[in-house]
Design a protein around this motif. Structure first.
Motif, short mmCIF file in Angstrom:
data_model
loop_
_atom_site.label_atom_id
_atom_site.label_comp_id
_atom_site.label_asym_id
_atom_site.label_seq_id
_atom_site.Cartn_x
_atom_site.Cartn_y
_atom_site.Cartn_z
N GLY A 144 0.83 -1.20 0.00
CA GLY A 144 0.00 0.00 0.00
C GLY A 144 0.86 1.25 0.00
N ILE A 145 0.67 2.11 -0.99
CA ILE A 145 1.37 3.40 -1.01
C ILE A 145 0.47 4.43 -0.34
N CYS A 146 0.90 4.89 0.81
CA CYS A 146 0.13 5.85 1.61
C CYS A 146 1.02 7.02 2.00
N THR A 147 1.78 7.52 1.05
CA THR A 147 2.80 8.52 1.33
C THR A 147 2.27 9.96 1.30
N GLY A 148 0.98 10.15 0.98
CA GLY A 148 0.36 11.45 1.11
C GLY A 148 0.78 12.46 0.07
N SER A 149 0.68 13.73 0.44
CA SER A 149 0.99 14.82 -0.47
C SER A 149 1.84 15.87 0.24
N ARG A 150 2.40 16.74 -0.54
CA ARG A 150 3.22 17.84 -0.01
C ARG A 150 2.76 19.14 -0.66
N ALA A 151 3.19 20.24 -0.08
CA ALA A 151 2.85 21.54 -0.65
C ALA A 151 3.46 21.67 -2.04
N ALA A 152 2.67 22.11 -2.99
CA ALA A 152 3.15 22.33 -4.36
C ALA A 152 3.54 23.80 -4.51
N LEU A 153 4.79 24.04 -4.79
CA LEU A 153 5.28 25.42 -4.95
C LEU A 153 5.41 25.75 -6.44
N PRO A 154 5.02 26.94 -6.84
CA PRO A 154 5.15 27.33 -8.25
C PRO A 154 6.61 27.55 -8.63
N ASP A 155 6.87 27.48 -9.90
CA ASP A 155 8.22 27.71 -10.41
C ASP A 155 8.41 29.21 -10.62
N TYR A 311 -1.77 -1.05 -4.04
CA TYR A 311 -2.86 -0.17 -3.65
C TYR A 311 -2.30 1.23 -3.39
N ALA A 312 -3.09 2.24 -3.70
CA ALA A 312 -2.71 3.63 -3.40
C ALA A 312 -3.87 4.26 -2.64
N VAL A 313 -3.61 4.66 -1.41
CA VAL A 313 -4.68 5.08 -0.52
C VAL A 313 -4.38 6.47 0.03
N GLY A 314 -5.42 7.32 0.08
CA GLY A 314 -5.24 8.67 0.61
C GLY A 314 -4.90 9.67 -0.49
N ASP A 315 -4.18 10.72 -0.12
CA ASP A 315 -3.92 11.81 -1.04
C ASP A 315 -3.29 11.36 -2.36
N VAL A 316 -2.47 10.31 -2.33
CA VAL A 316 -1.72 9.93 -3.54
C VAL A 316 -2.62 9.57 -4.71
N ASN A 317 -3.90 9.22 -4.45
CA ASN A 317 -4.77 8.88 -5.58
C ASN A 317 -5.64 10.06 -6.03
N ARG A 318 -5.56 11.17 -5.31
CA ARG A 318 -6.20 12.44 -5.69
C ARG A 318 -7.72 12.39 -5.72
N ARG A 319 -8.31 11.36 -5.13
CA ARG A 319 -9.77 11.29 -5.13
C ARG A 319 -10.39 12.31 -4.17
N ALA A 320 -9.78 12.48 -3.01
CA ALA A 320 -10.28 13.44 -2.02
C ALA A 320 -9.15 13.70 -1.03
#
Length: 479
Positions: A144-155, A311-320
């Motif tokens: 299961g990949i449950c590594t979440g998300s991080r802040a996206a900074l603009p270039d 499996y990819a669970v949580g933020d990594v799948n971008r569903r919610a």
């Protein structure tokens, strides 16, 4: 350790709330489970997001509500005790120590492996520990990949050197900047603008779009913007930052806007979205693109991976991208992994079945902890219209409800419910106003349960509470 101890039924990457829940459900299904974490057990939510941000916001909101109560407002006229608030916040994040979370993993029989985990082959995870030693884990049934998300900074030119705040710094800082620029108009932006303005910062919001909280009903962002402006926050819409520089002498941050105008601040928070933490988990070894969001089916299994083990669970799948929704997905995925490991056919993968994450598309609840609060579940009117649904939208001024008038002098708020006319039940509800977050679960039950509107007529709200808004909405609907 020997080879036998390096083989598990399930291996989970990421020990945030989502990974913990997935591991717990797998272990409850009788499967041996290991969880891999390179930072703090408990993850982003526990230390740098949901928990610390709400610990910071609670005294801010409590003071604002007290100031609306006759006989109390004079007693709370002074400033917040910032040091006490920060100490309170620190206690909720256990001073950024994870001993308690580690103890819980041990109590339920989940093996914690510290280090950086990467896929190195199908069903195989190689963990590089803090000492540089490597350990290879093999999963019999699932990873299961449950590594979440991080802040996206603009270039942007100069951004890295300017050392901007992200949500992590905004929720963990114990120093109040005199001037804070907030770039963005979403949930993180409005919550942190609310908090740091109350702590004494001069807050300026710079928003590319036309308003705040643009993914929600328009009146939500309008009411929050109105309240923020009244407390002294400067809000500038339809503007973009083109350059960021920090002065090496006094530390001042200068933001250049389109057209050449500049804004100066002592700190700048970029709250401009999230990116998946999948850039270094070994996706390329199984034919997937590093750094990508992972496409999953409703059982949270990654599509197009032979053997169906990933499996990819949580933020990594971008569903919610919400902690509670990721934990919901983890419960669904854990049940599916357990059933598949036991050779049991997944018979409940249809809508609202035990092995289908239906709520991700039909009933996602969210509370924005601003003043006023925003609470919403399901579709907005615009989303329902875009889907071609036949709906009726019903609005009501929450301030007209007796319970709201008693709750706060001059209560300002609004409620909206969206009824699917073809099916006769609610598909969306939004509340804006002080204290409405506690109304949300009733709306979530109505939407997820697809409760007929006519049956809701028999759910009598207690008088005098703000929840009487339900009666007023239903009366307006019946005409």
């Amino acid at each position: 350790m020997n080879d036998a101890m390096d083989e598990y039924d399930v291996v989970v990457l990421g020990a945030g709330p989502v990974g913990e829940n997935l591991a717990d459900r797998a272990r409850a299904a009788g499967l041996s489970t290991a969880i891999v974490e390179s930072e703090l057990v408990g993850g982003e939510c526990s230390y740098w997001a949901c928990i610390p941000s709400k610990a910071l916001l609670r005294p801010v909101i409590a003071r604002a509500e007290a100031r609306r109560a006759s006989g109390l407002r004079q007693a709370v006229g002074g400033p917040l005790d910032n040091a006490a608030v920060f100490t309170h916040r620190d206690s909720f994040v256990s001073d950024w120590k994870d001993d308690g979370q580690v103890g819980w993993l041990d109590s339920v029989g989940i093996d914690l492996i510290r280090g950086k985990g990467r896929l190195t082959a199908p069903r195989q995870v190689t963990v590089t520990g803090p000492d540089g030693q490597q350990r290879v884990l093999t999963a019999r049934h699932a990873v299961g990949i449950c590594t979440g998300s991080r802040a996206a900074l603009p270039d942007l030119p100069g951004l890295a050197e300017a050392r901007p705040w992200t949500s992590r710094e905004a929720t963990s800082s114990a120093t109040v900047p005199r001037r804070l620029a907030v770039v963005g108009g979403g949930v993180v932006a409005v919550e942190m603008a609310t908090a740091w303005n109350a702590f004494g910062s001069e807050v300026t919001m710079l928003i590319r779009g036309s308003g705040l909280l643009e993914r929600m009903e328009p009146f939500a962002g309008e009411l929050v913007a109105e309240a923020l402006t009244e407390t002294g926050v400067k809000i500038r819409t339809d503007t973009s930052v083109t350059d960021v520089r920090r002065d090496g002498t006094d530390g001042t941050v200068t933001l250049t806007l389109e057209g050449g105008e500049t804004v100066e601040a002592d700190e700048v928070l970029f709250a401009t979205g999230r990116a998946p933490r999948t850039e270094d988990v070994g996706l390329e070894t199984i034919g997937l693109r590093p750094g990508s969001w992972l496409d999953v089916d409703d059982t949270l299994r990654v599509r197009d991976v032979p053997g169906g083990w990933l499996y990819a669970v949580g933020d990594v799948n971008r569903r919610a991208l919400l902690t509670h929704q990721g934990k919901y997905q983890a419960r669904i995925a854990g049940a599916a992994i357990g059933a598949r490991a036991q050779g049991v056919p997944l018979l409940e993968t249809d809508r609202w079945g035990a092995h289908a994450a239906t709520a991700d598309t039909a009933a996602v609840p969210q509370v924005v902890f601003t003043d006023p609060e925003v609470a919403a579940v399901g579709l907005t009117a615009a989303q329902a219209e875009a889907q071609g649904r036949s709906v009726r939208v019903v609005d009501y001024d929450i301030g007209q409800v007796s319970g709201a008038a008693l709750y706060a002098d001059g209560y300002r708020g609004r409620a909206r419910m969206i009824v699917d006319l073809d099916r006769g039940h609610l598909i969306g509800v939004t509340f804006v106003g002080p204290g409405v977050g506690e109304l949300l679960h009733s709306a979530t039950v109505a939407v997820a349960g697809e409760v007929p509107v006519e049956r809701l007529w028999h759910a009598t709200p207690s008088f005098p509470t703000i929840s009487e808004i339900w009666l007023r909405l239903l009366e307006a609907y019946r005409g």
